[in-house]
Enzyme design. Structure first.
Site, PDB file in Angstrom:
ATOM      1  N   SER A 291       0.869  -1.195   0.000  1.00 27.59           N
ATOM      2  CA  SER A 291       0.000   0.000   0.000  1.00 27.59           C
ATOM      3  C   SER A 291       0.896   1.232   0.000  1.00 27.59           C
ATOM      4  CB  SER A 291      -0.868   0.016   1.264  1.00 27.59           C
ATOM      5  OG  SER A 291      -0.090   0.406   2.394  1.00 27.59           O
ATOM      6  N   ASP A 292       0.330   2.419  -0.141  1.00 29.93           N
ATOM      7  CA  ASP A 292       1.132   3.588   0.177  1.00 29.93           C
ATOM      8  C   ASP A 292       0.943   3.852   1.671  1.00 29.93           C
ATOM      9  OD1 ASP A 292       2.854   5.703   0.074  1.00 29.93           O
ATOM     10  OD2 ASP A 292       1.904   6.700  -1.612  1.00 29.93           O
ATOM     11  N   TRP A 293       1.631   4.823   2.174  1.00 28.47           N
ATOM     12  CA  TRP A 293       1.692   5.092   3.613  1.00 28.47           C
ATOM     13  C   TRP A 293       0.277   5.201   4.213  1.00 28.47           C
ATOM     14  CZ3 TRP A 293       6.466   6.248   6.201  1.00 28.47           C
ATOM     15  CH2 TRP A 293       6.303   6.634   7.528  1.00 28.47           C
ATOM     16  N   ASN A 294      -0.121   4.201   4.964  1.00 24.31           N
ATOM     17  CA  ASN A 294      -1.441   4.156   5.610  1.00 24.31           C
ATOM     18  C   ASN A 294      -2.607   4.277   4.619  1.00 24.31           C
ATOM     19  OD1 ASN A 294      -3.237   3.963   7.789  1.00 24.31           O
ATOM     20  ND2 ASN A 294      -3.416   6.188   7.960  1.00 24.31           N
ATOM     21  N   SER A 295      -2.380   3.922   3.373  1.00 24.67           N
ATOM     22  CA  SER A 295      -3.491   4.106   2.429  1.00 24.67           C
ATOM     23  C   SER A 295      -4.580   3.057   2.632  1.00 24.67           C
ATOM     24  CB  SER A 295      -2.997   4.121   0.973  1.00 24.67           C
ATOM     25  OG  SER A 295      -2.496   2.867   0.583  1.00 24.67           O
TER      26      SER A 295
END
Ligand code: BGC
Length: 757
Positions: A291-295
């Site tokens: 994922s992207d950062w906390n996506s």
């Protein structure tokens, strides 16, 4: 002795080499089937918690290296709750983390260390957008290989790079991380970067797993406003956004990263359409998605999940394997499993992909292969890396104007005194020649005092040529006081030629750094105007991470050079260009608009039914107050020499679908200096089932020509180059007439037509 047959001889040599070279045994051991078998063996031993742990990527404090005690990172690793650690810079801590994972967790599975290696690791290269301006795929690949060698020696084994997002919007701060506006050039650069990072062997101790990001559409956020929504047609998605991702997948990129944005309403991290239908089922790509950062957690904020279990169920089943920094899977995945919203098979598929990557990197056989202190000593910041960074920075610079042949500076020129003036002459702390990624994180790994500034390099270089040189740093922090302006004017008056060094601050680009206007800061424009009062010639050097708009300089300054953010070798590369030691050969990978209001502006647009030919032409597609042309088109860039194109020829006037068309052109260096030209080939489909772009790049070759020399460049076009995705979702080329253009930019060149039958 009985002679061995050829076949037997081969087997004999193979066996001999296997027994005499342990690395071949190793290669044998980690062969694909072997890996699959070992992954399965491991998987059956894992508890659900341990499986979820492998999908959990923990962020660490980039300044200090994680405060191991405070975060109890080691405790979590010991408990098998962590599969990967990101943005970790402390080498000794990395060893400790790996030791804990391998020796103290139940199954001893090593962690992946992920890091944003965006334009160099220790040796800082020009920003990616600048590198794209070199149109030198070999040099870009070599730069990434150097970055990989440094990062791998420092314990990283996975980079969140390359960013392959095409964008039409320079307001977006992350334009600097990509290859610009063109999907075809972007695809070639994506492949080069993947090759550079991964090499031929992921398990080698000097390569990294690469990551194609951000999948997908991030470059088309509305208004260029960071993290905004994306609403684009399927046509745009498939033609402008996806090609570089497909190219990276075909080049064997090990991982993909989701994007923060929604795409047509769906957060990409939970988009089955993107992650499964297109990426895995459509392209057959076997790798791991992060994922992207906390996506994953942000799906709640998007309003598409009600709690952690819901978010986990939706993202994992869509195809997102690893949770970056959000811990949502850690909190919600078990519940989702218990609720039957995710199956064991789905969990296993994700874990398998993580474990597979660990095997492919060689970590399962030798968890410390990237953590060797002696090798680290030898591999970082070698002088030859600096040489490569200097050459690429010079090759990235783009000469936009050179009125009266002002450049290169020549020792026989009429001016003797040169004044370097502006905020970026010798930028305090030298922080403005790099980007957010190498400054913004406050990362001590990047030592901005290692930058060679323009003043540091240009003063001695120009003095050696016999010039008198001064440098005046004014208008720092992008503001000019009256005092700054009067100091600048005095310096300009005392000189015969001014080199004004202006542009953007280093931290004005990158993530969370979108801007609403591209205009050169007003105070810097004022500085240029004040300096011009002395009526002496001036050269403007722009330090920029994106296309800027500078109408006054465009009209009034004879010579303009785009230097971008060139990295550690800024000054040396600039001196090479200004003195003519290197002849500029960079070409713009993005359109430079005249005004911010022209955005989105890109060369491969559709024609419309009413294309405008001149400003004021009513009932045509245009503005009342501005002509449609850009300040500088895609593919544009001058040299200190000139090139003439002649004799455009086709191998045939008409080709069948399965035939290859050859397009040849003669290029001649008509100037007095040796130089490099990027010969570009574009096509246009004149009568397709849907309207096609006025031009599409389909090939280029960068050639070197001595003065007076000529070369014939031959391009090959096949059906695949002429195909596009039609509204039924099929790639196909339409029979009919095509136009072909060959020249030195997207706005000029020779042209002819051919028929596809
Ligand atoms: C960025 C990614 C990056 C990640 C890790 C995110 O905020 O969007 O591109 O790789 O952080 O640093």
């Amino acid at each position: 002795m009985k002679q061995l047959s050829t076949g037997n001889r081969l087997i004999f040599v193979l066996l001999l080499s296997i027994f005499s070279f342990p690395h071949l045994l190793q290669a044998q051991k980690t062969s694909v089937q072997n890996i699959d078998r070992r992954v399965e063996e491991l998987l059956v031993k894992m508890t659900v918690e341990e499986k979820i742990g492998q999908l959990n990527q923990i962020a660490s404090d980039i300044n200090t290296g994680t405060d191991l005690k405070k975060d109890d990172l080691l405790g979590q690793i010991r408990a098998g709750q962590v599969g990967s650690v990101l943005s970790h810079i402390n080498f000794e801590n990395k060893i400790l983390i790996q030791k804990t994972a391998v020796k103290e967790s139940r199954l001893g599975i090593p962690v992946l260390f992920g890091f944003d290696v965006i334009h160099g690791y220790k040796t800082i290269f020009p920003i990616p957008l600048a590198q794209a301006a070199s149109w030198n795929l070999g040099a870009i690949e070599a730069a990434e290989h150097i970055a990989a060698m440094e990062a791998a020696a420092d314990g990283q084994n996975w980079t969140f790079s390359p960013m392959v997002d095409v964008t039409h919007d320079p307001r977006w701060g992350r334009i600097m991380e990509g290859a610009g506006e063109d999907p075809w050039l972007g695809s070639r650069i994506a492949e080069a970067r993947v090759r550079g990072f991964q090499g031929a062997d992921l398990s080698a101790d000097n390569t990294l797993a690469a990551c194609a990001k951000h999948f997908a559409g991030y470059g088309f956020i509305e208004g260029g406003r960071e993290y905004n929504s994306v609403d684009i047609s399927d046509q745009r998605l498939h033609e402008s956004v996806l090609p570089p991702f497909k190219a990276a997948a075909d080049a064997g990129v090990a991982t993909f990263m989701c994007a923060f944005n929604t795409l047509n309403g769906v957060p990409t991290t939970m988009s089955k359409y993107l992650l499964t239908d297109i990426l895995r089922d459509g392209w057959g790509w076997p790798g791991m998605v992060v994922s992207d950062w906390n996506s994953i957690g942000e799906t709640l904020i998007h309003g598409t999940a009600i709690d952690d279990a819901d978010a986990s169920a939706k993202c994992l089943s869509a195809g997102c394997d690893m949770d970056m920094a959000g811990r949502t899977y850690q909190r919600g995945l078990k519940t989702a499993l218990q609720q039957g919203r995710v199956t064991d098979q789905q969990l296993d598929a994700a874990v398998r992909r993580v474990l597979r990557l660990k095997f492919m990197l060689g970590l399962m056989d030798d968890p410390f292969r990237y953590l060797n202190p002696q090798r680290r000593e030898q591999m970082l910041e070698r002088p030859e890396y600096r040489q490569a960074a200097r050459a690429l920075a010079a090759e990235s610079m783009v000469l936009l104007k050179n009125g009266g042949g002002l450049l290169p500076l020549d020792k026989d020129s009429p001016f003797k005194k040169i004044a370097l003036i502006g905020p970026y002459a010798n930028s305090i702390g030298h922080k403005d020649y790099m980007s957010f990624w190498t400054l913004g994180l406050g990362n001590p790994a990047y030592d901005s005092t290692k930058v060679v500034t323009p003043a540091q390099a240009l003063v001695p270089a120009l003095e050696e040529m016999g010039f008198e040189v001064t440098y005046t740093e004014v208008c720092l922090d992008a503001t000019c006081t009256e005092k700054d302006l009067s100091v600048a004017l005095q310096a300009a008056r005392a000189a015969d030629l001014v080199i004004a060094l202006v542009g953007e601050q280093g931290l004005n680009c990158g993530e969370s750094r979108s801007v609403s206007t591209l205009e050169l800061p007003r105070s810097q424009e004022k500085l240029l105007q004040v300096v011009a009062r002395n009526n002496k010639p001036s050269v403007v050097v722009l330090f920029n991470s994106r296309p800027l708009v500078f109408p006054w300089a465009l009209e009034n300054v004879p010579a303009i050079l785009v230097a971008w953010q060139p990295g550690y070798e800024t000054g040396n590369a600039l001196a090479d260009i200004l003195t003519g030691a290197v002849n500029p050969s960079g070409k713009l990978p993005v359109t430079f608009p005249r005004r911010t209001g022209q955005i989105p502006m890109y060369y491969n647009h559709l024609n419309t039914g009413r294309p405008q030919e001149f400003l004021g032409q009513m009932w045509t597609s245009g503005y009342l107050d501005l002509e449609n042309s850009p300040a500088f088109p895609f593919g544009f860039g001058l040299s200190y020499t000139t090139f003439a194109y002649s004799g455009l020829q086709l191998s045939k006037p008409a080709v069948d679908m399965d035939e290859t068309l050859e397009v040849s052109v003669r290029v001649t260096n008509t100037g007095k200096l040796a130089g490099q030209e990027v010969v570009q080939l574009y096509v246009r489909d004149l009568a397709a089932d849907i309207s096609r772009p006025v031009r599409e790049l389909k090939g280029f070759e960068k050639i070197t020509l001595a003065p007076g020399a000529s070369r014939t460049v031959v391009f090959k076009l096949t059906q695949a180059d002429l195909a596009y995705r039609n509204p039924e979702g099929r790639f196909k080329a339409d029979p009919g007439m095509f136009q072909v253009f060959v020249g030195g930019s997207s706005a000029d060149g020779l042209t002819t037509r051919f028929e596809l039958r």
